[in-house]
Design an enzyme around this catalytic site. Structure first.
Site, PDB file in Angstrom:
ATOM      1  N   GLU A 144       0.257 -22.479  21.797  1.00 23.53           N
ATOM      2  CA  GLU A 144       0.498 -24.061  22.396  1.00 23.53           C
ATOM      3  C   GLU A 144       2.494 -23.864  23.014  1.00 23.53           C
ATOM      4  O   GLU A 144       2.934 -24.141  22.274  1.00 23.53           O
ATOM      5  CB  GLU A 144       0.132 -24.648  21.566  1.00 23.53           C
ATOM      6  CG  GLU A 144      -0.444 -25.545  20.824  1.00 23.53           C
ATOM      7  CD  GLU A 144      -1.126 -26.007  19.753  1.00 23.53           C
ATOM      8  OE1 GLU A 144       0.668 -26.298  19.023  1.00 23.53           O
ATOM      9  OE2 GLU A 144      -1.462 -27.026  18.909  1.00 23.53           O
ATOM     10  N   CYS A 173      30.127 -41.800  27.050  1.00 18.07           N
ATOM     11  CA  CYS A 173      31.209 -42.127  25.916  1.00 18.07           C
ATOM     12  C   CYS A 173      30.840 -41.189  24.018  1.00 18.07           C
ATOM     13  O   CYS A 173      30.663 -42.113  24.013  1.00 18.07           O
ATOM     14  CB  CYS A 173      31.566 -42.878  25.851  1.00 18.07           C
ATOM     15  SG  CYS A 173      31.653 -44.385  27.572  1.00 18.07           S
TER      16      CYS A 173
HETATM   17  N1  LLP Z   1       3.590 -26.927  19.265  1.00 21.16           N
HETATM   18  C1  LLP Z   1       3.793 -27.670  17.865  1.00 21.16           C
HETATM   19  C2  LLP Z   1       3.042 -27.907  17.425  1.00 21.16           C
HETATM   20  C3  LLP Z   1       5.297 -28.239  18.571  1.00 21.16           C
HETATM   21  O1  LLP Z   1       5.773 -28.744  17.886  1.00 21.16           O
HETATM   22  C4  LLP Z   1       6.100 -27.117  19.710  1.00 21.16           C
HETATM   23  C5  LLP Z   1       7.238 -27.345  19.499  1.00 21.16           C
HETATM   24  C6  LLP Z   1       4.833 -26.774  21.128  1.00 21.16           C
HETATM   25  C7  LLP Z   1       3.602 -25.948  20.099  1.00 21.16           C
HETATM   26  C8  LLP Z   1       6.063 -25.830  21.648  1.00 21.16           C
HETATM   27  O2  LLP Z   1       6.946 -25.337  21.242  1.00 21.16           O
HETATM   28  P1  LLP Z   1       7.462 -24.209  22.314  1.00 21.16           P
HETATM   29  O3  LLP Z   1       6.739 -23.165  22.565  1.00 21.16           O
HETATM   30  O4  LLP Z   1       8.340 -25.054  23.443  1.00 21.16           O
HETATM   31  O5  LLP Z   1       8.999 -23.908  21.150  1.00 21.16           O
HETATM   32  N2  LLP Z   1      13.240 -29.796  21.707  1.00 21.16           N
HETATM   33  C9  LLP Z   1      13.485 -29.164  21.144  1.00 21.16           C
HETATM   34  C10 LLP Z   1      12.748 -27.356  20.821  1.00 21.16           C
HETATM   35  C11 LLP Z   1      11.514 -28.347  19.763  1.00 21.16           C
HETATM   36  C12 LLP Z   1      10.459 -27.755  19.627  1.00 21.16           C
HETATM   37  C13 LLP Z   1       9.420 -29.264  19.378  1.00 21.16           C
HETATM   38  N3  LLP Z   1       7.752 -28.896  19.438  1.00 21.16           N
HETATM   39  C14 LLP Z   1      14.779 -27.825  22.344  1.00 21.16           C
HETATM   40  O6  LLP Z   1      14.671 -28.599  23.278  1.00 21.16           O
HETATM   41  O7  LLP Z   1      14.794 -26.192  22.253  1.00 21.16           O
END
Ligand code: LLP
Length: 408
Positions: free
Chosen positions: A272, A342
């Site tokens: 994912e 702000c």
């Molecule tokens: N699968 C699940 C169950 C997840 O919770 C997430 C991300 C992903 C896949 C994808 O993860 P990635 O490959 O993008 O690392 N807003 C934060 C990141 C939060 C990630 C939440 N879950 C940021 O801007 O760094």
């Protein structure tokens, strides 16, 4: 190769000058490079072909429809976490067999919809949720495919807000308690037990934590097999990190090779990824609204704020700031680059060394493609920015800038 690069003194997205796009669509503006997206998708597929996985892009990282259409065309499935994301995957035409549904707070309405869509699998967060899913599937005379999200309890070297498999995390079921959850699920006729899922966190730039999780969950899968609960799938989540600043992430081939070496059980892998595909495929363009000098330092105030790109204020994360036009003769000065919102936390960079800038000039925030627009908000009643997709010399507006009238 970097598709956001200078030609002489001007920053381009592929073959289009960013200055031109700012003039045409206004700022703040998200600008994506299609060639970068496609290259990342293909690199991911090529590297991980040793595992022959089902790759579901994490829609939460970026839910622009046009971008997701590119992913679909390249054969990627969808990792959804809400009704909105499920509907979008369906609208785009992602086959149900490539949709997984994640989240620790799925509502009955969302479950109804996912059961109706006959998605590949629910990543189930708790026994309580399992019971709800089984009730809804029974009512509809069908079976729901599930994997439990297990928590393998792995410390990961990342920001605490995005480490998701610590002991105290809100996600999943501790591995010690997972076996009884599987025994229960196995007995429910409206449930088909297909897999085991983990996601240990995000922006992880080393292979080690993943291997630890793989070993722990592989042992668990073996145990399930011995107790006559065979599972076909191991969903290893997302989390592969990228370079924002000085990180030196392992390359995808290394991840793939190490994963393949570590994996000694006959399961089909589901992945994912979000960030690894899309983070470095976009910049956020902003215009300097004002500069200001105080006895404590220089500020460059830009027209993008934490509502447009929240990562720096939320996680203290780094986004390289580049001038859209370089003036070689200007000297480097330390600026705090701040937004207009702000909140004291509305800061993109503290004391960054930039060449002198003046009001009206453009800056680009790099690596803004993941969790950029998708985490934007209307705080301070600010309209969210437009998004543009560049492909060679061509470009299209893939999301219009919000109008104040839409919001009030
Ligand atoms: N699968 C699940 C169950 C997840 O919770 C997430 C991300 C992903 C896949 C994808 O993860 P990635 O490959 O993008 O690392 N807003 C934060 C990141 C939060 C990630 C939440 N879950 C940021 O801007 O760094």
């Amino acid at each position: 190769m970097d598709y956001f690069r200078y030609r002489e003194d001007e920053l381009f997205a592929e073959d289009v000058p960013l200055k031109f796009l700012a003039g045409r669509f206004g700022t703040p503006l998200y600008v994506y490079s299609k060639k970068t997206i496609v290259r990342h998708l293909r690199a991911f597929k090529r590297s991980f072909s040793v595992l022959n996985p089902l790759i579901c892009f994490a829609y939460k990282a970026n839910y622009n429809r046009k971008i997701l259409e590119i992913m679909k065309k390249e054969g990627f499935g969808a990792d959804c976490v809400s009704m909105g994301e499920l509907k979008l995957a369906k609208k785009i035409g992602v086959p149900s067999s490539k949709i997984v549904f994640n989240g620790n707070g799925k509502t009955e309405e969302e479950i109804e919809m996912a059961v109706g869509m006959k998605i590949k699998m629910f990543n189930v967060d708790s026994v309580e949720e399992l019971l709800t899913i089984s009730r809804i599937a029974r009512k509809r005379n069908t079976r729901a495919n599930i994997a439990f999200r297990v928590n393998p309890e792995i410390e990961v070297p990342t920001h605490p807000h995005i480490a998701t498999a610590l002991k105290q995390s809100k996600f999943g079921i501790p591995l010690e308690d997972a076996f009884s959850a599987y025994e229960l699920a196995k007995q429910i006729p409206s449930i088909a037990v297909l897999g085991v899922h983990f996601h240990i966190g995000s922006q992880i730039t080393e292979v080690g934590p993943f291997l630890k999780a793989l070993r722990k969950t592989s042992a668990f899968v073996r145990k399930l097999g011995r107790r006559r609960i065979p599972v076909k799938f191991l969903n290893i989540g997302g989390g592969i990190g990228v370079r924002y600043h000085r990180e030196l992430p392992a390359d995808l081939d290394t991840y793939a090779r190490e994963f393949a070496k570590c994996l000694k059980i006959p399961v089909k892998i589901i992945m994912e990824p979000g960030r690894a595909i899309i983070a470095n495929a976009a910049v956020l363009l902003a215009k300097v609204v004002a500069t200001k000098k105080t006895r404590y330092g220089n500020f460059a105030v830009v027209d993008a704020g934490m509502n447009d790109l929240v990562r720096p204020s939320m996680y203290g994360s780094y986004h390289e700031i580049e001038p859209v036009k370089i003036f070689e003769d200007r000297k480097k000065t330390k600026y705090s680059v701040v937004g207009p919102v702000c909140e004291s936390g509305d800061i993109f960079a503290k004391k960054a060394a930039l060449r002198q800038v003046f009001a009206g000039e453009l800056l680009a925030f790099r690596s803004a493609g993941a969790y950029g627009y998708s985490m934007s908000s209307n705080y301070n009643l600010r309209s969210r920015p437009a998004e543009v997709l560049v492909d060679g010399k061509n470009f299209i507006e893939i999301r219009k800038r919000e109008k104040t009238e839409d919001l009030i």
